[in-house]
Design a protein around this motif. Sequence first.
Motif, mmCIF file in Angstrom:
data_model
loop_
_atom_site.group_PDB
_atom_site.id
_atom_site.type_symbol
_atom_site.label_atom_id
_atom_site.label_comp_id
_atom_site.label_asym_id
_atom_site.label_seq_id
_atom_site.Cartn_x
_atom_site.Cartn_y
_atom_site.Cartn_z
ATOM 1 N N ASN B 21 0.813 -1.213 0.000
ATOM 2 C CA ASN B 21 0.000 0.000 0.000
ATOM 3 C C ASN B 21 0.847 1.264 0.000
ATOM 4 O OD1 ASN B 21 -2.976 -0.512 0.007
ATOM 5 N ND2 ASN B 21 -2.312 -1.982 1.556
ATOM 6 N N THR B 22 1.946 1.229 0.742
ATOM 7 C CA THR B 22 2.841 2.386 0.736
ATOM 8 C C THR B 22 3.410 2.601 -0.664
ATOM 9 O OG1 THR B 22 3.376 1.892 3.018
ATOM 10 C CG2 THR B 22 4.811 3.462 1.900
ATOM 11 N N LEU B 25 0.749 4.190 -2.790
ATOM 12 C CA LEU B 25 0.597 5.596 -2.444
ATOM 13 C C LEU B 25 1.722 6.434 -3.055
ATOM 14 C CD1 LEU B 25 -1.541 6.827 -0.624
ATOM 15 C CD2 LEU B 25 0.053 6.655 1.284
ATOM 16 N N LEU B 26 2.936 5.947 -2.899
ATOM 17 C CA LEU B 26 4.087 6.664 -3.439
ATOM 18 C C LEU B 26 4.018 6.701 -4.969
ATOM 19 C CD1 LEU B 26 7.006 5.339 -1.208
ATOM 20 C CD2 LEU B 26 6.288 7.713 -1.439
ATOM 21 N N GLY B 27 3.617 5.590 -5.559
ATOM 22 C CA GLY B 27 3.537 5.516 -7.012
ATOM 23 C C GLY B 27 2.529 6.518 -7.553
ATOM 24 N N LEU B 75 9.952 7.095 3.113
ATOM 25 C CA LEU B 75 8.821 6.153 3.106
ATOM 26 C C LEU B 75 9.154 4.816 2.444
ATOM 27 C CD1 LEU B 75 5.783 8.481 2.389
ATOM 28 C CD2 LEU B 75 6.361 7.343 4.528
ATOM 29 N N ALA B 76 10.226 4.798 1.648
ATOM 30 C CA ALA B 76 10.545 3.535 0.971
ATOM 31 C C ALA B 76 11.690 2.798 1.655
ATOM 32 C CB ALA B 76 10.898 3.797 -0.489
ATOM 33 N N LEU B 77 12.727 3.513 2.036
ATOM 34 C CA LEU B 77 13.958 2.817 2.423
ATOM 35 C C LEU B 77 14.386 2.993 3.876
ATOM 36 C CD1 LEU B 77 16.148 3.644 -0.707
ATOM 37 C CD2 LEU B 77 14.777 1.602 -0.297
ATOM 38 N N ILE B 83 7.236 2.636 9.407
ATOM 39 C CA ILE B 83 6.213 2.351 8.402
ATOM 40 C C ILE B 83 6.771 2.364 6.977
ATOM 41 C CG2 ILE B 83 4.257 3.119 9.821
ATOM 42 C CD1 ILE B 83 4.338 5.692 7.952
ATOM 43 N N SER B 84 8.082 2.511 6.845
ATOM 44 C CA SER B 84 8.638 2.510 5.489
ATOM 45 C C SER B 84 8.482 1.120 4.873
ATOM 46 C CB SER B 84 10.113 2.898 5.513
ATOM 47 O OG SER B 84 10.893 1.840 6.023
ATOM 48 N N ILE B 85 8.596 1.080 3.546
ATOM 49 C CA ILE B 85 8.462 -0.199 2.844
ATOM 50 C C ILE B 85 9.535 -1.174 3.341
ATOM 51 C CG2 ILE B 85 8.696 -1.313 0.590
ATOM 52 C CD1 ILE B 85 7.509 1.258 -0.648
#
Lengths: 480, 311
Positions: B21-22, B25-27, B75-77, B83-85
Motif C-alpha cells: 500500500n505504501t 501511495l508513493l507511485g 517512506l521507501a527505504l 512504516i517505510s516499505i
Amino acid sequence: MAATKPKRGGKATPFDEMHLAGGGVRKAYAKYADWLHSAPPHLLQRKHEQADILFRRLGITFTVYGQEEGTERMIPFDIIPRILAADEWSHLEKGCIQRVDAINAFLHDIYHGQDIIHAGIIPAELALTNVAFQPQMLGVDLPNKIYAHIAGVDLVRVGEKDFYVLEDNARTPSGVSYMLENRQSMMRLFPELFANHAIAPVDRYTDHLLANLQAVAPVGVDDPTVVLMTPGVHNSAYFEHAFLAMEMGIELVEGQDLFVGENGVFMRTTEGPQRVHVIYRRIDDDFIDPLAFNPASTLGVPGMLAAVRNGWVTLTNAIGTGVADDKATYVYVPEMIRFYLGEEPILNNVPTYMLRNADDLKYTLDNLAELVVKEVHGSGGYGMLVGPSSTKQQIEDFRKRIIAAPGNYIAQPTLALSTCPTYVDSGVAPRHVDLRPYVLSGKQTRVMPGGLSRVALTEGSLVVNSSQGGGTKDTWVLRA
Amino acid sequence: MLGRTAGNLYWMARYLERAENTARLLGGTYRMSLLPRDDVGTSHSWESLFITDAEKQKFLDTHKTFAPAAVITYLALDLENPISIAASIRAARENVRATRHVLTAELWESINQTWLEIRAMTYADIKDMGQYEFFEWIKERSHLFRGIVHGTMRRGEAYDFWRLGSFIERAENTAQLMLAKVDSFQGPASRQENAVDFYQWGTLLRSVNAYKTYREIYRGAPEPRKVAELMILKPDMPRSLRSCIDEIFEILNRVRRNTESAQLADVQRAMLITGQVDKIFRSGLDRYLTNFRTSANHLSSQIQIDFMMVR
C-alpha cells in the motif's frame, strides 16, 4: 587414558583423507578424484557460487554471539565432499553407539544407585559437585532409562585407523540441519556424482528422531504430542530449530507458549490449551525453569522440573545430562564402557591432563605452546587456547586464567587433524576436518551414516567451529 | 496451531500488505508529480502523504522540506521509520522467520530475497532503476508473495490467519487513503468538476487499481460520491471496506464459531451492507471513516485476544 599416543601436531604431515602418502588416491575417493581432476576450474568456481546463492536464499544462517545483535551469518559450505568407505564407517558407527549407550547407563546410575562411584571407578566429588549435576533428578525414573536422546560425538582422525573422540556433546548438540541441507544442496549441484556413487542416504534422520521422541513419552500415552522448544529467533541455532520442527511436522514452541497446569504441560493454541507429552528442548538446563534454576530466565516454563519429576512430560535431552559430557567426565567414558557394557572401547579418547591434578597442571604450564587447553564447561570453540597457533601474549594471558582456576581447565596434546581437499580462493587445497555423527537413542540407538564434517577454512588452522570461521562439508558414506 | 504462530502469520500478512500500500501511495504521488501543477493542484504534493500532524512532525525532525527524494527515501527505504516499505518487509521477514516451519520454503525464499535486495538499496539505486519501476517492483513482489501463499499453502489455520491479517490491513489502508483526501471529497460542489479533481480521483482510483472498474461501473469521469461508494460499499471491489469485512467475517466464523471478534465483524458488516453513500456524506465522510478505523482497530485487538494469546 588411551593406550596409543596420538601424533603431535606441527611438523609431521597430517593424514590426508583423499591422497595416499606415496601418491595416488584412497579407494573411497577413486571415482571422485577422477571427476575432480577432469573438472575445469571454472566449473568448480561456478558450483561454489551456486552453492552460496542456494544457502543464502534458503536463509541457512546462524547468529554470531559477541557481535552486533542479530548479526546473521552463513556457515561457509564447501563443495568438495568428505568420503568414508563402508568399513571405516562401520567401525565409527559401532564406536559411537557404544559410547552413547555407556553414557546413558552412566546417567541412569548417577541419578539412582551410583554403583560406579561405589565401585571406586569415578571419584564421587567429580560427579556430585559438578555444576551440571542436578540433584533434583535423583531417583527420577525416565522412560526407557534414556537421558541423552540426541548426542553428537566429535571425532578427529590422525591416521588411517586412528580416530579420536574429542567430546560427546550429550546436552543439545546442534548442526544436524547442516548435515541434511548439505546433502540436499550437493544433490542439486552434482546429480551426476550421486548417480555414479552408492552414497548412504541421511534424509530419514528426522523420521528416526520423531520415532525416538515418541518412544520416550510418559507411560500410558498412546499418541503423544511432541514439540520442539527453542529459546527463540535470536538463538544462534534458530534456523535449525525451525528446520527440524518443520521436517517432523511438530510445533516449534517458546517458553511463553507453554505452561504447567493440572497434571500436565500445555501449549497455548488458537483452540485453547493443548497437552504436550515430549519436549525436544534446545534450551539449557539453567533456563528451563525459573522456579528451579536461574530465576532470571524468561525463556523457560515455571514448574517444568516438577512436571518432569511427576512424569507428566519427558524432556529430551533430560535435565542433568550435562554431568556426562563435560570435559572432566569425558576422561572416564572408556571406564564407563568397561563398567556398564563389559566391552573394550572401540574409539580412543584423547589423552587428557586434568589441571586440578598438580602434576598435570605443572606439565601443562610447562608445555602450553604445544597443547590445546579447554574450559571444562566451554563449548563452541569459545574460551580455548590452541598453543601451536597462539602468540606469546595469548599464551601468557591464558596462563594467568589457568593459574586462577586450574580446576576449570583440561589440556590435551594438539592433534594433527586429518586434512581433506577443500575449495578455497587459491583453488583446491588441504584443510583440517573433524566429524560429528549424530546418535539417536530412545527406541533403538542408531547413527545416521556420516554426520557433519566441519572444516577449518584458514590454512593450517585446527579450529573448525562455525563461530570461529569454520565451514562444513557433505559427508559421504559409501555402500560396500 | 500455537497462538503465537497465528500472531506471526497475521502480522506478517499485515506488514506485506502495508508495504504494497505504501508503494501504491508513493507511485500515485509520483505520477501526479510529473504533471503540471496548474492541472493537478497541490493536495497531491509529497507533503500530503503524511496524514497526521504527528507524522509530519516526525519527518520534519530529520528533514528540512518535503523534497521528493527525501520523502521517497523516508517512506521507501528508511529503516528508522517503522512504516517505510523496507521496515515493513523487515518486520514481515522477522515474522516469517519465526514461523518458517509452517510456511513453504518458496515464501521464505522470496521474502528473504526481497529483504536482501531492498536492504542494500539507496535513493540513487531507485533513481537508477526508475522510481516508477521501483514501486512496480514492490507491487510485483507483493503479488508474488500472495501468489505463493495461494498456490502452495494448505487451506488450514495458517492460511486463515494470513488472510485475516491481509484484509484487516487492506481495509485500514483504504480508509486511511480516503481520509488523507477527505477535504477534496467534501469540497464545495463547484470545485468537483474541474481538471484538478479529475486527476485527483483518477490517481486515487489508480492507486487501488480501481480506475478501470470505476469506468466500467459508473462510466464517465470520477465523481467523489461514486468514488466513495466504490471504495466503501461495493462488495465486488477487492479493496473496498465492504469486501474486506466480508472476507474477515467469513474467516472468523470458519475458524471458530461464537467468538467476540466474529460478533464485532458481524456488526461492522451489517453497517456496510445497509450503508448508503448519501447518508454517509450527510453525517460526514471523515466521521464515518474515523469510526470505521476505530472499530477496525478494536476488531484487530479482539482477534488477538481470541486467538493469539495476547492478553
